[in-house]
Design a protein around this motif. Structure first.
Motif, PDB file in Angstrom:
ATOM      1  N   LYS A   2       0.838  -1.196   0.000  1.00  0.00           N
ATOM      2  CA  LYS A   2       0.000   0.000   0.000  1.00  0.00           C
ATOM      3  C   LYS A   2       0.875   1.250   0.000  1.00  0.00           C
ATOM      4  O   LYS A   2       1.950   1.281   0.598  1.00  0.00           O
ATOM      5  CB  LYS A   2      -0.902   0.017   1.232  1.00  0.00           C
ATOM      6  CG  LYS A   2      -1.981  -1.057   1.237  1.00  0.00           C
ATOM      7  CD  LYS A   2      -2.889  -0.917   2.444  1.00  0.00           C
ATOM      8  CE  LYS A   2      -3.986  -1.967   2.412  1.00  0.00           C
ATOM      9  NZ  LYS A   2      -4.907  -1.872   3.571  1.00  0.00           N
ATOM     10  N   ILE A  35     -10.214  12.327   2.128  1.00  0.00           N
ATOM     11  CA  ILE A  35     -10.441  11.016   1.520  1.00  0.00           C
ATOM     12  C   ILE A  35     -11.929  10.702   1.567  1.00  0.00           C
ATOM     13  O   ILE A  35     -12.669  11.193   2.430  1.00  0.00           O
ATOM     14  CB  ILE A  35      -9.636   9.900   2.214  1.00  0.00           C
ATOM     15  CG1 ILE A  35     -10.119   9.673   3.652  1.00  0.00           C
ATOM     16  CG2 ILE A  35      -8.168  10.213   2.188  1.00  0.00           C
ATOM     17  CD1 ILE A  35      -9.450   8.460   4.312  1.00  0.00           C
ATOM     18  N   GLY A  37     -14.931   7.480   0.572  1.00  0.00           N
ATOM     19  CA  GLY A  37     -15.248   6.149   0.090  1.00  0.00           C
ATOM     20  C   GLY A  37     -16.682   6.011  -0.334  1.00  0.00           C
ATOM     21  O   GLY A  37     -17.226   4.904  -0.416  1.00  0.00           O
ATOM     22  N   GLU A 182     -11.657   5.424  -1.387  1.00  0.00           N
ATOM     23  CA  GLU A 182     -10.777   4.910  -0.338  1.00  0.00           C
ATOM     24  C   GLU A 182     -11.654   4.392   0.798  1.00  0.00           C
ATOM     25  O   GLU A 182     -12.214   5.159   1.576  1.00  0.00           O
ATOM     26  CB  GLU A 182      -9.840   6.009   0.181  1.00  0.00           C
ATOM     27  CG  GLU A 182      -8.874   6.559  -0.849  1.00  0.00           C
ATOM     28  CD  GLU A 182      -7.577   5.755  -0.909  1.00  0.00           C
ATOM     29  OE1 GLU A 182      -7.396   4.833  -0.080  1.00  0.00           O
ATOM     30  OE2 GLU A 182      -6.741   6.061  -1.784  1.00  0.00           O
ATOM     31  N   THR A 198      -6.775   2.486   4.662  1.00  0.00           N
ATOM     32  CA  THR A 198      -7.842   2.174   3.718  1.00  0.00           C
ATOM     33  C   THR A 198      -7.454   0.923   2.930  1.00  0.00           C
ATOM     34  O   THR A 198      -6.394   0.335   3.154  1.00  0.00           O
ATOM     35  CB  THR A 198      -8.095   3.347   2.752  1.00  0.00           C
ATOM     36  OG1 THR A 198      -7.054   3.383   1.755  1.00  0.00           O
ATOM     37  CG2 THR A 198      -8.149   4.672   3.487  1.00  0.00           C
ATOM     38  N   GLN A 200      -6.469   0.931   0.040  1.00  0.00           N
ATOM     39  CA  GLN A 200      -5.408   1.253  -0.901  1.00  0.00           C
ATOM     40  C   GLN A 200      -4.211   1.968  -0.280  1.00  0.00           C
ATOM     41  O   GLN A 200      -3.112   1.925  -0.831  1.00  0.00           O
ATOM     42  CB  GLN A 200      -5.957   2.158  -2.020  1.00  0.00           C
ATOM     43  CG  GLN A 200      -7.150   1.590  -2.773  1.00  0.00           C
ATOM     44  CD  GLN A 200      -7.699   2.589  -3.771  1.00  0.00           C
ATOM     45  OE1 GLN A 200      -6.979   3.055  -4.660  1.00  0.00           O
ATOM     46  NE2 GLN A 200      -8.969   2.937  -3.627  1.00  0.00           N
ATOM     47  N   THR A 201      -4.438   2.658   0.850  1.00  0.00           N
ATOM     48  CA  THR A 201      -3.442   3.602   1.353  1.00  0.00           C
ATOM     49  C   THR A 201      -3.378   3.561   2.872  1.00  0.00           C
ATOM     50  O   THR A 201      -4.377   3.287   3.545  1.00  0.00           O
ATOM     51  CB  THR A 201      -3.817   5.044   0.910  1.00  0.00           C
ATOM     52  OG1 THR A 201      -4.120   5.047  -0.485  1.00  0.00           O
ATOM     53  CG2 THR A 201      -2.690   6.009   1.190  1.00  0.00           C
TER      54      THR A 201
END
Length: 373
Positions: A2, A35, A37, A182, A198, A200-201
């Motif tokens: 990530k 961020i 989602g 995210e 998250t 991804q990150t």
């Protein structure tokens, strides 16, 4: 592996609350990271866009004052967002009308207004009888049961989706990144930093603000020994065909938009996560609206939809810090549209310095402890 992102301040949620707060921070020269989602089934979808102070704070005059302050800030707020974003936001502040059927509803509304005025003498809402209502909206032929309406001069209407898009555009033009799609897996904080992971990150921030709407229920699970006091409420809306402009003052329940269409939606379905429109609730709304404005029966329904709204326990806004996680703050409110202006103006100071520019009694009412007591 990530990716890792470090920042001073992370805002979780790019809806109206998160973007309003981020915009206010940007106006002060700060550059938070945002961020989001969201999958599209969010509170903005279920909002008509009313800037609405009437009926707020019946048992909490500080909340009534908070909404009135926000409504007064709205013209400057819209101008600032339009200037930075370069986008036009349909907005009017000609007051708002809540039509009443029969003498009983009129008497109840008069008593409600007087109850708030007993605690907040400058509360501006007033009752208008039928003659005064017809004088304000002469192009509408009201139903015979309409006894009058309550009126508040600071109320108004804004295109929620245009406002949200303009806020996000303004953030990007201010070099504030928005990481989309995210999905937050975990939120942790120690004495040195906040770690938000998250799918991804991994974000490492000095401070974090949770403004994820109903997502805060899950995000706060590891921060509190008890459940986060926020609940879902589904609102179903329907849109009628465009008509000539006849209602320059928005009517609660049957609101004419800037484009001439009519938005109908009065229903509140508690604790429902179904994405489907509630046909029975919409039918009940339609029956009431036709008693108020019979001519709408000649206009076809173009479409209907629903969205989830956020209801904090007790109905009051929730601006919370966590005793064991002081670097994390959380925000939830049912009135994200009405309070957008004051969120941009006042919450940055609270986030940066712990100073919430509200009456002392409001700070208690709006605290986590008040909701969990």
């Amino acid at each position: 592996m990530k990716r890792r992102v470090s920042c001073d301040l992370l805002i979780v949620g790019a809806g109206l609350i998160g973007c309003s707060v981020a915009f206010g921070l940007a106006q002060r020269g700060f550059r938070p990271v945002v961020i989001d989602g969201s999958v599209g089934f969010d509170a903005s979808r279920a909002s008509i866009g009313l800037i609405w102070t009437q009926g707020k704070g019946g048992n909490a005059p500080e909340y009534a004052d908070w909404t009135l302050r926000s409504a007064a800030m709205y013209p400057d707020f819209i101008r600032n967002v339009e200037t930075v974003s370069g986008q036009h936001i349909p907005f009017s502040q000609t007051g708002g009308l809540a039509p009443l059927l029969g003498d009983r509803e009129a008497a109840q509304r008069i008593a409600f207004i007087q109850g708030i005025r007993n605690q907040l003498p400058f509360y501006p809402s007033e009752f208008l009888d039928r003659t005064e209502l017809e004088r304000l909206l002469p192009k509408i032929h009201f139903g015979r049961e309409v006894s009058g309406a309550s009126f508040s001069p600071g109320d108004g209407l804004v295109s929620v989706l245009d406002l949200l898009h303009a806020l996000q555009t303004a953030l990007l033009k201010s070099d504030i990144p928005i990481f989309r799609h995210e999905s937050v897996l975990s939120v942790h904080a120690d004495g040195a930093a906040c770690l938000i992971e998250t799918d991804q990150t991994v974000f490492e921030a000095d401070r974090a603000v949770l403004a994820a709407g109903l997502g805060n229920i899950r995000l706060c699970r590891d921060l509190l020994p008890q459940p986060w006091p926020v609940f879902p409420e589904k609102g179903s809306l329907m849109l009628l065909e465009r008509m000539p402009p006849v209602s320059p003052i928005p009517l609660l329940g049957a609101t004419q938009t800037a484009s001439g269409t009519i938005l109908i939606g009065l229903n509140h379905e508690k604790i429902s996560l179904s994405p489907e429109s509630n046909i029975a609730a919409l039918a009940a709304d339609a029956r009431r609206v036709l008693r108020i404005w019979p001519d709408l029966g000649r206009y076809p329904v173009l479409r209907s939809w629903s969205g989830l709204r956020i209801i904090p326990a007790g109905g009051l806004p929730l601006y919370a810090s966590f005793p064991h996680h002081p670097r994390i703050l959380a925000i939830n409110t049912h009135s994200a549209v009405t309070l957008a202006a004051i969120h941009a103006h006042c919450l940055p100071d609270w986030i940066l310095r712990g100073n919430l520019d509200a009456p002392e009694s409001a700070k208690t009412l709006f605290s986590l402890q008040a909701h969990l007591a």
